[in-house]
Design a protein around this motif. Structure first.
Motif, mmCIF file in Angstrom:
data_model
loop_
_atom_site.group_PDB
_atom_site.id
_atom_site.type_symbol
_atom_site.label_atom_id
_atom_site.label_comp_id
_atom_site.label_asym_id
_atom_site.label_seq_id
_atom_site.Cartn_x
_atom_site.Cartn_y
_atom_site.Cartn_z
ATOM 1 N N ILE A 33 38.176 30.097 57.354
ATOM 2 C CA ILE A 33 38.484 29.417 58.610
ATOM 3 C C ILE A 33 37.663 29.914 59.788
ATOM 4 O O ILE A 33 37.707 29.310 60.859
ATOM 5 N N ASP A 34 36.915 31.022 59.621
ATOM 6 C CA ASP A 34 36.055 31.469 60.709
ATOM 7 C C ASP A 34 35.023 32.473 60.202
ATOM 8 O O ASP A 34 35.016 32.855 59.027
ATOM 9 N N ASN A 35 34.119 32.890 61.099
ATOM 10 C CA ASN A 35 33.042 33.815 60.745
ATOM 11 C C ASN A 35 33.553 35.180 60.319
ATOM 12 O O ASN A 35 32.961 35.819 59.452
ATOM 13 N N VAL A 36 34.636 35.637 60.929
ATOM 14 C CA VAL A 36 35.172 36.955 60.595
ATOM 15 C C VAL A 36 35.621 36.980 59.139
ATOM 16 O O VAL A 36 35.261 37.886 58.379
ATOM 17 N N PHE A 37 36.401 35.988 58.728
ATOM 18 C CA PHE A 37 36.830 35.897 57.334
ATOM 19 C C PHE A 37 35.621 35.783 56.407
ATOM 20 O O PHE A 37 35.559 36.408 55.347
ATOM 21 N N SER A 38 34.662 34.962 56.810
ATOM 22 C CA SER A 38 33.468 34.747 55.982
ATOM 23 C C SER A 38 32.705 36.052 55.767
ATOM 24 O O SER A 38 32.279 36.359 54.652
ATOM 25 N N ASN A 39 32.552 36.840 56.821
ATOM 26 C CA ASN A 39 31.827 38.109 56.709
ATOM 27 C C ASN A 39 32.565 39.113 55.824
ATOM 28 O O ASN A 39 31.944 39.935 55.146
ATOM 29 N N ILE A 40 33.897 39.049 55.835
ATOM 30 C CA ILE A 40 34.690 39.974 55.015
ATOM 31 C C ILE A 40 34.505 39.684 53.528
ATOM 32 O O ILE A 40 34.355 40.602 52.715
ATOM 33 N N ILE A 41 34.498 38.401 53.146
ATOM 34 C CA ILE A 41 34.511 38.078 51.713
ATOM 35 C C ILE A 41 33.145 37.710 51.139
ATOM 36 O O ILE A 41 33.022 37.566 49.924
ATOM 37 N N LYS A 42 32.109 37.566 51.963
ATOM 38 C CA LYS A 42 30.832 37.047 51.447
ATOM 39 C C LYS A 42 30.224 37.924 50.360
ATOM 40 O O LYS A 42 29.590 37.416 49.415
ATOM 41 N N ASP A 43 30.428 39.258 50.453
ATOM 42 C CA ASP A 43 29.873 40.142 49.435
ATOM 43 C C ASP A 43 30.670 40.111 48.137
ATOM 44 O O ASP A 43 30.258 40.711 47.139
ATOM 45 N N ARG A 44 31.790 39.432 48.129
ATOM 46 C CA ARG A 44 32.609 39.294 46.930
ATOM 47 C C ARG A 44 32.258 38.031 46.140
ATOM 48 O O ARG A 44 32.852 37.766 45.101
ATOM 49 N N ILE A 45 31.315 37.263 46.685
ATOM 50 C CA ILE A 45 30.909 35.997 46.053
ATOM 51 C C ILE A 45 29.450 36.107 45.630
ATOM 52 O O ILE A 45 28.580 36.421 46.443
ATOM 53 N N HIS A 46 29.178 35.860 44.365
ATOM 54 C CA HIS A 46 27.815 35.992 43.850
ATOM 55 C C HIS A 46 26.889 34.926 44.417
ATOM 56 O O HIS A 46 25.768 35.212 44.832
ATOM 57 N N GLN A 47 27.365 33.693 44.434
ATOM 58 C CA GLN A 47 26.552 32.561 44.904
ATOM 59 C C GLN A 47 26.945 32.243 46.350
ATOM 60 O O GLN A 47 27.907 31.535 46.612
ATOM 61 N N LYS A 48 26.187 32.776 47.293
ATOM 62 C CA LYS A 48 26.559 32.675 48.705
ATOM 63 C C LYS A 48 26.627 31.242 49.207
ATOM 64 O O LYS A 48 27.353 30.935 50.150
ATOM 65 N N SER A 49 25.884 30.350 48.585
ATOM 66 C CA SER A 49 25.819 28.960 49.066
ATOM 67 C C SER A 49 27.152 28.228 48.913
ATOM 68 O O SER A 49 27.359 27.188 49.540
ATOM 69 N N LYS A 50 28.043 28.761 48.086
ATOM 70 C CA LYS A 50 29.330 28.085 47.906
ATOM 71 C C LYS A 50 30.341 28.458 48.992
ATOM 72 O O LYS A 50 31.423 27.912 49.050
ATOM 73 N N LEU A 51 29.963 29.389 49.882
ATOM 74 C CA LEU A 51 30.859 29.813 50.954
ATOM 75 C C LEU A 51 30.646 28.949 52.197
ATOM 76 O O LEU A 51 29.521 28.802 52.681
ATOM 77 N N HIS A 52 31.721 28.376 52.709
ATOM 78 C CA HIS A 52 31.650 27.472 53.857
ATOM 79 C C HIS A 52 32.681 27.885 54.909
ATOM 80 O O HIS A 52 33.719 28.460 54.577
#
Length: 394
Positions: A165-184
Motif C-alpha cells: 500500500i505504500d513505499n515503506v511497506f514495499s522497501n521492507i519486503i522487496k528483498d524477500r521477493i526474488h523477482q522484483k518486477s512482481k512487486l507493485h
C-alpha cells in the motif's frame, strides 16, 4: 475503513470496468450491523456455504462465529481454509484471485485456487506478517517464526503479483521477493462520495451531548496496534477544559480501556460501541479533531486506513507515529503539521492543547486534507490501478 469495506468498494468499481467478480468470504461474525444483514440477506447455498448478492456480485460465505474460546477459533480457522479450497466446485473458472493479508495462509489458499483454476494470484499486503506479531511480542517461538517466515516467502514468490500500500511497506519486503518486477504499490482509498464534509452540529453530536464541547475523536479498532496511554494521560491533564475524547469501536483492548476510564473517573472520555458505516460521515463531522496514536512496536508494519476517511470528511488530525512510518510518510505528503513522536505523553497532550487553542484554524486544515484525498486516493483512481495490473497480468 476495514478491509471488508475496502474490498466491497473495489469489487464494485472493477465490476463497473467490465470485470466479472465473485467473492469468497466468511459469514458476518464481527461488528454485526442488523441493518446491513437485512440489506444483504444470506441464503443457504449448500451444506457448507451460504450465498448473498452485493451490488449484483455473487458472494459465497463460509459460516464462522465470534468466540472467546481459542479452540473454537482454531477450528473455525481450519474450517475456513479447507472449505475455501473446496470452493472450486461452486465458483466458475476465473483468471485472477485477489487476496488481502493478514493472515498469510490466505495467500497460500489464493495461490492454490489460482493454480487449480488456471489463473493467477495477486497478494495484497495490508499488514506485514509475521513482523507485526513478532514486534508486538505476540509471537516468540522460534520454530513458529521460522515456519511463518517461510510461508511469507512462499506466498510472495509464488504469487503472480504482490501489492503493497505504500513505499515503506514495499522497501521492507522487496528483498524477500526474488523477482522484483512482481512487486507493485497501490494505495488504499476512500469513497469520497460517502465520506463527505458535514456540519459539526448534527443529530449524532446532539444525541451524545457533544455540541458544546471540543471533541477529539477516534473511531476504529480498539486493539494492540494503538497506544492508549497518551489519550488517557491527555484526558487526565486536560479535565479542566470543555474537551471530550470520543472513542468508538470494539476490540481486544476495549475491556481494559473501559476499566481504566472508570477507575480514573475520566468523565471526559466517551466510549461507544461500533457504529454503522453509513453513520461514520456524521460521526466524523461531530468532532473538531481526530486522533490516531500508534503503538511503537508495530508502527512500521501497519497503516490505519481510517486516515483516508478522516481527511475525506475534511477533519484535521493529531497523530502519534514515527516520521518514516507508513502513516508518518503519508501525513508528510498530505502536509499535516500535527504529528507527535511515539510514546511521548506530554508531546501528545500539548498537541491536543495546541489544537484546542487554534480551533479557529482547524476547518481550513480539514479542507486541505479533503482536497488531497480527492486528488490522490479516490476509489475510482485506485481501482483503475488494480484494473491496469489485472490487464497486464492477463
Amino acid at each position: 475503513m476495514s478491509t471488508a469495506y475496502l474490498y466491497a468498494d473495489l469489487a464494485s468499481e472493477l465490476k463497473k470496468m467490465g470485470h466479472e467478480i465473485e467473492v469468497l468470504t466468511t459469514t458476518p461474525h464481527y461488528n454485526i450491523i442488523a441493518s446491513d444483514i437485512a440489506k444483504q440477506p444470506l441464503k443457504r447455498k449448500n451444506l457448507f456455504f451460504k450465498q448473498s448478492i452485493y451490488d449484483g456480485i455473487p458472494v459465497y460465505h463460509i459460516p464462522m462465529t465470534k468466540s472467546r474460546f481459542s479452540l473454537k477459533r482454531i477450528i473455525d480457522f481450519i474450517k475456513f481454509h479447507v472449505l475455501a479450497l473446496c470452493s472450486i466446485f461452486i465458483i466458475r473458472k476465473f483468471d485472477i484471485v485477489l487476496a488481502p493479508s493478514p493472515p498469510l495462509t490466505i495467500g497460500v489458499i489464493s495461490y492454490f485456487l489460482a493454480k487449480l483454476k488456471g489463473g493467477k494470484a495477486i497478494y495484497n499486503v495490508q499488514e506485514i506478517y509475521p513482523d507485526f506479531a513478532i514486534n508486538q511480542g505476540m509471537l516468540k517461538n522460534k520454530l513458529i517464526i521460522y515456519m511463518l517466515k517461510s510461508m511469507e516467502a512462499y506466498v510472495y514468490n509464488k504469487s503472480a503479483a504482490v501489492v503493497t500500500i505504500d513505499n515503506v511497506f514495499s522497501n521492507i519486503i522487496k528483498d524477500r521477493i526474488h523477482q522484483k518486477s512482481k512487486l507493485h504499490i497501490i494505495p488504499n482509498f476512500v469513497d469520497t462520495t460517502l465520506y463527505v464534509p458535514g456540519n459539526r452540529d448534527n443529530s449524532f453530536s446532539r444525541e451524545h451531548g457533544l455540541t458544546d464541547r471540543f471533541v477529539v475523536a477516534y473511531a476504529g479498532n480498539i486493539g494492540y496496534a494503538q497506544n492508549w496511554a497518551p489519550i488517557i494521560y491527555a484526558a487526565e491533564q486536560l479535565k479542566h477544559l470543555p474537551l471530550t475524547f470520543l472513542i468508538i469501536g470494539d476490540g481486544v483492548m476495549k475491556p481494559w480501556l473501559k476499566d481504566t476510564i472508570l477507575s480514573k473517573q475520566l468523565d471526559n472520555i466517551k466510549l461507544l460501541d461500533y457504529q454503522p458505516r453509513e453513520l461514520m460521515p456524521e460521526i466524523n463531522a461531530s468532532a473538531d479533531l481526530h486522533t490516531i496514536v500508534m503503538n511503537a512496536k508495530t508502527d512500521a508494519e501497519g497503516f490505519p486506513s481510517k486516515i483516508y476517511t478522516i481527511l475525506s470528511c475534511a477533519r484535521p488530525v493529531v497523530v502519534s507515529t514515527g516520521a518514516h512510518s507508513p502513516l508518518g510518510t503519508f501525513l508528510t505528503e498530505a502536509g499535516s503539521k500535527r504529528i507527535v513522536p511515539l510514546d511521548d505523553n506530554d508531546a501528545y497532550k500539548n498537541a491536543i492543547l495546541k489544537a484546542y487553542h487554534e480551533r479557529e484554524q482547524l476547518p481550513a486544515e480539514g479542507a486541505r486534507g479533503r482536497q488531497f484525498v480527492e486528488k490522490n486516493y479516490s476509489r475510482e483512481a485506485v481501482a483503475k490501478k488494480y484494473n491496469d495490473l489485472i490487464n497486464n497480468l492477463l
